[in-house]
Write an enzyme that holds these catalytic residues in place. Structure first.
Site, mmCIF file in Angstrom:
data_model
loop_
_atom_site.group_PDB
_atom_site.id
_atom_site.type_symbol
_atom_site.label_atom_id
_atom_site.label_comp_id
_atom_site.label_asym_id
_atom_site.label_seq_id
_atom_site.Cartn_x
_atom_site.Cartn_y
_atom_site.Cartn_z
ATOM 1 N N CYS A 2 -13.863 -4.944 -5.416
ATOM 2 C CA CYS A 2 -14.096 -6.386 -5.375
ATOM 3 C C CYS A 2 -13.342 -6.955 -6.813
ATOM 4 O O CYS A 2 -12.893 -6.245 -7.525
ATOM 5 C CB CYS A 2 -15.634 -6.466 -5.770
ATOM 6 S SG CYS A 2 -16.668 -5.879 -4.752
ATOM 7 N N ARG A 27 -8.535 -8.096 -3.359
ATOM 8 C CA ARG A 27 -9.151 -7.180 -4.005
ATOM 9 C C ARG A 27 -10.576 -7.235 -3.023
ATOM 10 O O ARG A 27 -11.201 -5.981 -3.050
ATOM 11 C CB ARG A 27 -9.567 -6.988 -5.496
ATOM 12 C CG ARG A 27 -8.634 -6.988 -6.593
ATOM 13 C CD ARG A 27 -9.176 -7.264 -8.025
ATOM 14 N NE ARG A 27 -10.018 -5.968 -8.129
ATOM 15 C CZ ARG A 27 -9.629 -4.707 -8.449
ATOM 16 N NH1 ARG A 27 -8.270 -4.452 -8.752
ATOM 17 N NH2 ARG A 27 -10.378 -3.766 -8.603
ATOM 18 N N TRP A 75 -15.873 -7.153 -1.622
ATOM 19 C CA TRP A 75 -15.533 -6.244 -0.669
ATOM 20 C C TRP A 75 -16.802 -5.509 -0.504
ATOM 21 O O TRP A 75 -17.058 -4.526 -1.349
ATOM 22 C CB TRP A 75 -14.280 -5.401 -1.193
ATOM 23 C CG TRP A 75 -13.822 -4.579 0.056
ATOM 24 C CD1 TRP A 75 -14.106 -3.078 0.323
ATOM 25 C CD2 TRP A 75 -12.928 -4.836 1.030
ATOM 26 N NE1 TRP A 75 -13.635 -2.792 1.252
ATOM 27 C CE2 TRP A 75 -12.734 -3.953 1.979
ATOM 28 C CE3 TRP A 75 -12.158 -6.018 1.452
ATOM 29 C CZ2 TRP A 75 -12.037 -3.790 3.088
ATOM 30 C CZ3 TRP A 75 -11.506 -6.072 2.690
ATOM 31 C CH2 TRP A 75 -11.563 -5.121 3.420
ATOM 32 N N ASN A 101 -18.047 -4.776 -9.932
ATOM 33 C CA ASN A 101 -17.357 -4.027 -8.907
ATOM 34 C C ASN A 101 -17.409 -2.474 -9.005
ATOM 35 O O ASN A 101 -17.378 -1.984 -9.974
ATOM 36 C CB ASN A 101 -16.021 -4.433 -9.407
ATOM 37 C CG ASN A 101 -14.822 -3.577 -8.396
ATOM 38 O OD1 ASN A 101 -15.043 -3.216 -7.273
ATOM 39 N ND2 ASN A 101 -13.516 -3.431 -9.076
ATOM 40 N N GLY A 102 -17.979 -1.923 -7.940
ATOM 41 C CA GLY A 102 -18.055 -0.225 -7.896
ATOM 42 C C GLY A 102 -19.395 -0.122 -6.988
ATOM 43 O O GLY A 102 -19.652 -1.042 -6.226
ATOM 44 N N GLU A 490 1.952 10.434 12.984
ATOM 45 C CA GLU A 490 1.654 9.359 11.928
ATOM 46 C C GLU A 490 2.954 8.973 11.202
ATOM 47 O O GLU A 490 3.354 7.927 10.954
ATOM 48 C CB GLU A 490 0.453 9.633 11.201
ATOM 49 C CG GLU A 490 -0.048 8.868 10.045
ATOM 50 C CD GLU A 490 -0.186 7.419 10.358
ATOM 51 O OE1 GLU A 490 -0.377 6.928 11.647
ATOM 52 O OE2 GLU A 490 -0.064 6.423 9.398
ATOM 53 N N LYS A 494 4.817 5.367 10.931
ATOM 54 C CA LYS A 494 4.825 4.886 9.675
ATOM 55 C C LYS A 494 6.606 4.267 9.761
ATOM 56 O O LYS A 494 6.671 3.124 9.307
ATOM 57 C CB LYS A 494 4.733 5.729 8.588
ATOM 58 C CG LYS A 494 3.359 6.098 8.084
ATOM 59 C CD LYS A 494 2.454 4.906 7.436
ATOM 60 C CE LYS A 494 1.842 3.653 8.182
ATOM 61 N NZ LYS A 494 0.746 4.099 9.250
ATOM 62 N N GLU A 497 7.539 1.611 12.262
ATOM 63 C CA GLU A 497 6.841 0.135 12.151
ATOM 64 C C GLU A 497 7.134 -0.654 11.063
ATOM 65 O O GLU A 497 7.143 -1.810 10.818
ATOM 66 C CB GLU A 497 5.306 0.243 11.949
ATOM 67 C CG GLU A 497 4.763 0.844 10.942
ATOM 68 C CD GLU A 497 3.140 0.769 10.949
ATOM 69 O OE1 GLU A 497 2.661 -0.295 11.454
ATOM 70 O OE2 GLU A 497 2.502 1.575 10.444
ATOM 71 N N HIS A 513 11.283 21.941 25.283
ATOM 72 C CA HIS A 513 11.011 21.091 26.694
ATOM 73 C C HIS A 513 11.614 19.914 26.750
ATOM 74 O O HIS A 513 11.015 18.799 27.543
ATOM 75 C CB HIS A 513 9.439 20.947 26.690
ATOM 76 C CG HIS A 513 8.682 22.374 26.743
ATOM 77 N ND1 HIS A 513 8.728 23.183 27.825
ATOM 78 C CD2 HIS A 513 8.100 23.042 25.772
ATOM 79 C CE1 HIS A 513 8.153 24.352 27.352
ATOM 80 N NE2 HIS A 513 7.778 24.302 26.100
ATOM 81 N N LYS A 612 -1.797 -7.298 10.725
ATOM 82 C CA LYS A 612 -2.666 -6.072 9.729
ATOM 83 C C LYS A 612 -3.783 -5.875 10.872
ATOM 84 O O LYS A 612 -4.109 -4.765 11.167
ATOM 85 C CB LYS A 612 -3.259 -6.778 8.585
ATOM 86 C CG LYS A 612 -4.026 -5.690 7.963
ATOM 87 C CD LYS A 612 -3.213 -4.556 7.804
ATOM 88 C CE LYS A 612 -4.005 -3.396 7.192
ATOM 89 N NZ LYS A 612 -3.371 -1.944 7.161
HETATM 90 C C1 AGP Z 1 -0.795 1.178 11.603
HETATM 91 O O1 AGP Z 1 0.074 1.404 10.287
HETATM 92 C C2 AGP Z 1 -0.968 -0.020 12.010
HETATM 93 N N1 AGP Z 1 -0.869 -1.282 11.158
HETATM 94 C C3 AGP Z 1 -1.461 -0.232 13.431
HETATM 95 O O2 AGP Z 1 -1.218 0.972 14.201
HETATM 96 C C4 AGP Z 1 -3.148 0.146 12.983
HETATM 97 O O3 AGP Z 1 -3.316 1.633 12.782
HETATM 98 C C5 AGP Z 1 -3.836 -0.305 14.511
HETATM 99 O O4 AGP Z 1 -3.541 -1.565 14.857
HETATM 100 C C6 AGP Z 1 -5.373 -0.151 14.461
HETATM 101 O O5 AGP Z 1 -5.692 -0.879 13.566
HETATM 102 P P1 AGP Z 1 -7.469 -0.778 13.158
HETATM 103 O O6 AGP Z 1 -7.499 0.700 12.467
HETATM 104 O O7 AGP Z 1 -7.472 -1.704 12.158
HETATM 105 O O8 AGP Z 1 -8.231 -0.928 14.185
#
Ligand code: AGP
Length: 617
Positions: A2, A27, A75, A101-102, A490, A494, A497, A513, A612
């Site tokens: 927070c 935050r 938060w 905050n904590g 993963e 990264k 994207e 394969h 996001k």
């Molecule tokens: C991952 O880096 C991306 N931002 C995206 O794949 C994300 O993980 C996905 O949209 C799921 O989001 P969520 O965890 O908020 O459900």
């Protein structure tokens, strides 16, 4: 995490506090509040929603005058975001006001004790308990506010950064910290002081700041030097007044160039906060109330189905390997977007685990509703308290990663895996599918992970040098086996994207394969080759790639010699149990994608075409 802020001095407090909260919104931003003291009266306004909602509430409800006040942007960790749970919180007498905050882990036992002494509570928060504990201490003969805060903090377990105000002594504020940051801005001739989680709220008023260390508290009083004391033994400490060099933007990012890099480096704290109060190594106990209260259902489950998207789906895949290895429960991992439309076979013997950082992903929310409509029990793993998905689940466990601002998910991934690991270990213990020795070893090793992540983060410069070599690649392959196959996926996500380089993740054995046809000198291949992860097989895969002129970047266990002989670059990580290794192997891949993206001039925190949280289909 927070944001807290406060002011005491000769200026009107409100403009300083409200602007300070706007700068601290990164935050936490699910609710906000402010307390202003003016001529004997305490005025309080707090609300669910962002700081802008708080501004409206102040205009409607309270006078915004006065020269001292505190503010908070939340938060949530305990208690869903709503007006009542928002900070500041006030003590029973109405004299004491706190922003915090904590996380206070033992707040419930303290709350019961205070209730037995006649205290009543209006919110679900640990913070309201803390301010009343301070009041109880202060009710003792001759105890001043500073001492009362000290006595109370010596009874709590957890993390805190607090600012406390006493209406009966309005020319001072008491602040204290353990595990959460707090800065004191020192005005000219001690005529004014600023309190904040970081210096962003007061950077234009003063460059002189005191950053409290853990287990330190300070009494801030107009016209007097700040007095800093050790909470434990009340010993005085010389305040270390620093001259701030950072600008506002740098402060919000904690001195890092991007939120993503800040969040990568926050992972030791985020993982610690996620298992705080849940992983009790000495007692060999794991405490997850959402699981504990539904243990029979989990033990009788015929199957666990994970539904998620993107990085959260990759965390679920790690979970599959861990659940099946430890608890011997069959697990299927489904893309939520597919699951919701393919008319899946679900029964009331199924448990669905829904994983989502934002708690707002439309496909995951829809998958949960479908599963529940067919009788499945849904356990959620979310990072946002009170989010749509968190409210839709039957129960769940929060990751305490704090707000994740960078679009590319990093600390959410490792904290999701942390929760899944705690669940799998707890179930294995309950089912007897794991020896006591093995169970204890994994508890101990999990507790050591944050320090080991800190070690891996020290490869930052080495990884940056590797990034400079491969930043112009057109394609990349990521390979892993077992627990690290999902980490390969993963790592590829990264890179693609945020740097827009095409990348694919594969099980290392899948090379033969088809994908091996892609290998040539222009194809960097990132391979996870941990010493306990089918090592000899991975070494063979590396040799197959090298024989076709592929470029190898290998993530290896420190002390590795074999892969070092073959690969073009190695990044060493500390040894740990293989099932826990994804918490370490993912870190270099996060850093690699970050530095390649920066070197390519990409917008790392807000990559093109991405949001996001994908709240639409
Ligand atoms: C991952 O880096 C991306 N931002 C995206 O794949 C994300 O993980 C996905 O949209 C799921 O989001 P969520 O965890 O908020 O459900």
């Amino acid at each position: 995490m927070c944001g807290i802020t406060g002011y005491i001095g000769y200026r009107e407090a409100y403009p300083i506090i409200i602007n300070g909260l706007k700068r601290l919104e990164y935050r936490g931003y699910d609710s906000a509040g402010v307390m202003l003291y003016d001529d004997g009266d305490v005025h309080l306004a707090k609300t669910k929603g962002k700081v802008s909602s708080l501004e409206e509430k102040v205009e409607q409800e309270i006078p915004n005058t006065g020269f001292v006040g505190v503010g908070h942007t939340r938060w949530a960790t305990h208690g869903v975001p709503n007006d009542v749970n928002s900070h500041p919180h006030i003590s029973k007498s109405g004299n004491l006001v706190i922003v915090h905050n904590g996380i206070i882990e033992n707040y419930d036992s303290i709350k019961q004790e205070l209730k037995s002494r006649g205290y009543t509570f209006h919110s679900d928060t640990d913070t309201e308990v803390l301010v009343n504990l301070i009041e109880e201490m202060k009710s003792q003969e001759g105890v001043k506010l500073g001492q009362a805060v000290q006595m109370a903090l010596n009874q709590v377990i957890g993390a805190y950064a607090i600012a406390v105000f006493d209406k009966t002594k309005p020319n001072e504020l008491v602040v204290a910290r353990l595990g959460s940051p707090i800065a004191i801005g020192v005005g000219k001739d001690h005529e004014e002081f600023f309190i904040a989680s970081d210096a962003s709220p007061f950077i234009e008023f003063t460059k002189d700041a005191i950053y409290l260390e853990d287990e330190e508290m300070a009494i801030v009083k107009i016209g007097r030097e700040v007095r800093v004391r050790k909470i434990k033994d009340d010993s005085l400490i010389d305040p270390n007044i620093q001259k701030l060099q950072l600008n506002l933007e740098q402060i919000e990012k904690g001195g890092y160039d991007h939120f993503m890099l800040k969040e990568i480096h926050e992972q030791p704290r985020a993982i610690t906060d996620t298992f705080r109060g849940r992983l009790l190594v000495n007692e060999a106990i794991i405490k997850l109330s959402g699981l504990e209260n539904n243990m029979k259902r989990f033990l009788n489950a015929e199957r666990i189905i994970v539904v998620a998207c993107g990085t959260s789906w990759h965390a679920g895949l790690v979970g599959e390997y861990i659940f099946e290895e430890f608890a011997r429960i069959p697990v299927e991992v489904e893309y939520a977007s597919e699951f919701r439309y393919r008319n899946p076979v679900i029964s009331d013997k199924d448990i669905v685990i829904a994983i989502s950082q934002s708690g707002e992903t439309a496909d995951t929310l829809a998958a949960i509703k479908l599963a529940r409509s067919k009788g499945a029990f849904v356990f959620g793993i979310c990072n946002v308290v009170g989010s749509s998905i968190a409210r839709e689940n039957d129960t769940g466990a929060y990751t305490h990663a704090g707000p994740e601002i960078g679009v590319a998910s990093t600390k959410a991934f490792t904290t999701q895996i942390t929760v899944l690991t705690l669940m799998a270990l707890r179930l294995a213990r309950a089912k007897g599918t794991m020896t006591s020795e093995d169970y204890r070893v994994h508890l101990r090793q999990l507790e050591l992970i944050p320090d080991k992540v800190t070690e891996v983060l020290k490869t930052d410069e080495h990884v940056r040098n590797i990034a400079s070599i491969y930043k112009d690649a057109s394609n990349c392959l990521y390979l892993g086996r077992g627990f690290n196959f999902p980490v390969a996926l993963e790592g590829a996500l990264k890179l693609k994207e945020i740097s827009y380089i095409h990348a694919e993740g594969y099980p290392a054995a899948e090379m033969k394969h088809g994908p091996i046809a892609l290998i040539d000198k222009d194809m960097p291949v990132i391979v996870i080759a941990t010493s306990k992860g089918h090592y000899e097989k991975v070494v063979s895969n590396i040799q197959e790639i090298k024989s076709r002129n592929g470029q190898i970047i290998a993530v290896v266990t420190e002390g590795d010699v074999t892969v070092k002989e073959i690969a073009d670059h190695v990044i060493e990580i500390p040894e740990t149990e293989e099932a826990l290794s994804p918490l370490l192997t993912t870190i270099p891949l996060q850093l690699l994608s970050y530095y390649i993206a920066v070197m390519r001039g990409c917008n790392v925190d807000q990559p093109r075409n991405l949001a996001k949280s994908v709240t639409v289909e």
